[in-house]
Design an enzyme around this catalytic site. Sequence first.
Site, PDB file in Angstrom:
ATOM      1  N   SER A  46      -5.397   5.069  -4.108  1.00  0.00           N
ATOM      2  CA  SER A  46      -5.303   6.498  -4.423  1.00  0.00           C
ATOM      3  C   SER A  46      -5.128   6.756  -5.911  1.00  0.00           C
ATOM      4  CB  SER A  46      -4.137   7.114  -3.664  1.00  0.00           C
ATOM      5  OG  SER A  46      -3.943   8.450  -4.092  1.00  0.00           O
TER       6      SER A  46
ATOM      7  N   ASP B  71       0.880  -1.156   0.000  1.00  0.00           N
ATOM      8  CA  ASP B  71       0.000   0.000   0.000  1.00  0.00           C
ATOM      9  C   ASP B  71       0.928   1.219   0.000  1.00  0.00           C
ATOM     10  OD1 ASP B  71      -2.356   1.609   0.530  1.00  0.00           O
ATOM     11  OD2 ASP B  71      -1.562   1.816   2.565  1.00  0.00           O
TER      12      ASP B  71
ATOM     13  N   ASN C 164      -3.848   9.443  -6.758  1.00  0.00           N
ATOM     14  CA  ASN C 164      -2.638  10.284  -6.750  1.00  0.00           C
ATOM     15  C   ASN C 164      -1.367   9.456  -6.532  1.00  0.00           C
ATOM     16  OD1 ASN C 164      -3.934  12.976  -6.870  1.00  0.00           O
ATOM     17  ND2 ASN C 164      -4.823  12.364  -4.916  1.00  0.00           N
TER      18      ASN C 164
ATOM     19  N   ASP D  84      -0.076   5.015   0.932  1.00  0.00           N
ATOM     20  CA  ASP D  84      -0.317   6.002   1.984  1.00  0.00           C
ATOM     21  C   ASP D  84      -0.186   5.362   3.365  1.00  0.00           C
ATOM     22  OD1 ASP D  84      -1.101   8.166   0.191  1.00  0.00           O
ATOM     23  OD2 ASP D  84      -2.934   7.039  -0.168  1.00  0.00           O
TER      24      ASP D  84
ATOM     25  N   GLY E 143      -7.390   3.666   3.505  1.00  0.00           N
ATOM     26  CA  GLY E 143      -7.558   2.618   2.494  1.00  0.00           C
ATOM     27  C   GLY E 143      -8.860   2.718   1.723  1.00  0.00           C
TER      28      GLY E 143
ATOM     29  N   ASP F  91      -1.284  -0.359   6.167  1.00  0.00           N
ATOM     30  CA  ASP F  91      -1.444   0.382   7.428  1.00  0.00           C
ATOM     31  C   ASP F  91      -2.923   0.546   7.796  1.00  0.00           C
ATOM     32  OD1 ASP F  91      -2.081   2.258   5.353  1.00  0.00           O
ATOM     33  OD2 ASP F  91      -1.908   3.849   6.851  1.00  0.00           O
TER      34      ASP F  91
ATOM     35  N   ARG G 162     -11.864   7.970  -2.201  1.00  0.00           N
ATOM     36  CA  ARG G 162     -12.173   9.376  -1.893  1.00  0.00           C
ATOM     37  C   ARG G 162     -13.676   9.572  -1.639  1.00  0.00           C
ATOM     38  NH1 ARG G 162     -10.038  13.244  -6.398  1.00  0.00           N
ATOM     39  NH2 ARG G 162      -8.255  11.852  -6.130  1.00  0.00           N
TER      40      ARG G 162
HETATM   41  C1  G6P Z   1      -5.717   5.564   0.001  1.00  0.00           C
HETATM   42  C2  G6P Z   1      -5.788   6.294   1.315  1.00  0.00           C
HETATM   43  C3  G6P Z   1      -7.167   6.868   1.551  1.00  0.00           C
HETATM   44  C4  G6P Z   1      -7.601   7.675   0.352  1.00  0.00           C
HETATM   45  C5  G6P Z   1      -7.595   6.810  -0.905  1.00  0.00           C
HETATM   46  C6  G6P Z   1      -7.983   7.580  -2.149  1.00  0.00           C
HETATM   47  O1  G6P Z   1      -6.352   4.359   0.130  1.00  0.00           O
HETATM   48  O2  G6P Z   1      -5.471   5.428   2.392  1.00  0.00           O
HETATM   49  O3  G6P Z   1      -7.116   7.679   2.694  1.00  0.00           O
HETATM   50  O4  G6P Z   1      -8.921   8.190   0.540  1.00  0.00           O
HETATM   51  O5  G6P Z   1      -6.290   6.295  -1.083  1.00  0.00           O
HETATM   52  O6  G6P Z   1      -7.000   8.547  -2.396  1.00  0.00           O
HETATM   53  P1  G6P Z   1      -7.111   9.718  -3.463  1.00  0.00           P
HETATM   54  O7  G6P Z   1      -5.712  10.280  -3.480  1.00  0.00           O
HETATM   55  O8  G6P Z   1      -7.491   9.110  -4.756  1.00  0.00           O
HETATM   56  O9  G6P Z   1      -8.121  10.671  -2.956  1.00  0.00           O
HETATM   57 MG    MG Z   2      -2.657   3.161   3.601  1.00  0.00          MG
END
Ligand code: G6P
Ligand code: MG
Length: 219
Positions: A116, A9, A118, A11, A46, A170, A49
Amino acid sequence: MDVKACIFDLDGVIVDTAKYHYLAWKRLAEELDINFTEEDNEELKGVSRMDSLDIILRKGKKEISQEKKEELAARKNEWYLEFVNEMKPGDELPGARHFLDTLKENNIKIGLGSSSKNAKLCLSLLDMTDYFDVIVDGTMITKAKPDPQIFLMGAEKLSERVENSIVFEDAIAGIESAQNGGFKVVGIGDAKILDKADIVRSSLAEVSLDELKSLNNPK
Ligand code: G6P
Ligand code: MG
């Protein structure tokens, strides 16, 4: 076990962007007059969004239109990106780069399994993209963690069997996702929160390849 692939993972495992997600969501929650604590945030880790926004709105008992939701999610992402765009090589979590180097030296394949959208930007800012043989991110999945799709896709793209692959997570939803796919999982963070993981370490600096190899063996 014969460890042939590790799927990470992003983040909260490779880089501390979990903190930035939290700060951006907290700012949004405050604007909406919703109380949002670090404990509440565990549920968001995890999670995609839009699902994260739904959890916050549910907590605040607010119902809003889809259009407004899109607008709020976009605003959160802008705030999140303000933090992210400041990142540079060296800002990864303790031990992350060294651990990836160790895997490379041992010819163990490396995958990313992040919800994510991003994720690629973050890896590029950290100059860590080249470590990853395969990247599965939030733009590629149709089922969110705790569904195992993301990690199964990672193992498949790496051409490795689940039994020979280990996931690093995490988030509670991420650990469930990995286990739903049949993977062994290393929790990165607080052992009290991540108690379902096979082992938990505070960071990748605390993980050794030898202990991963002994994961399947009865103690
Ligand atoms: C990860 C993070 C989440 C987040 C998700 C989407 O899983 O742990 O906290 O909401 O990614 O991320 P984004 O950057 O696409 O909003
Ligand atoms: Mg994470």
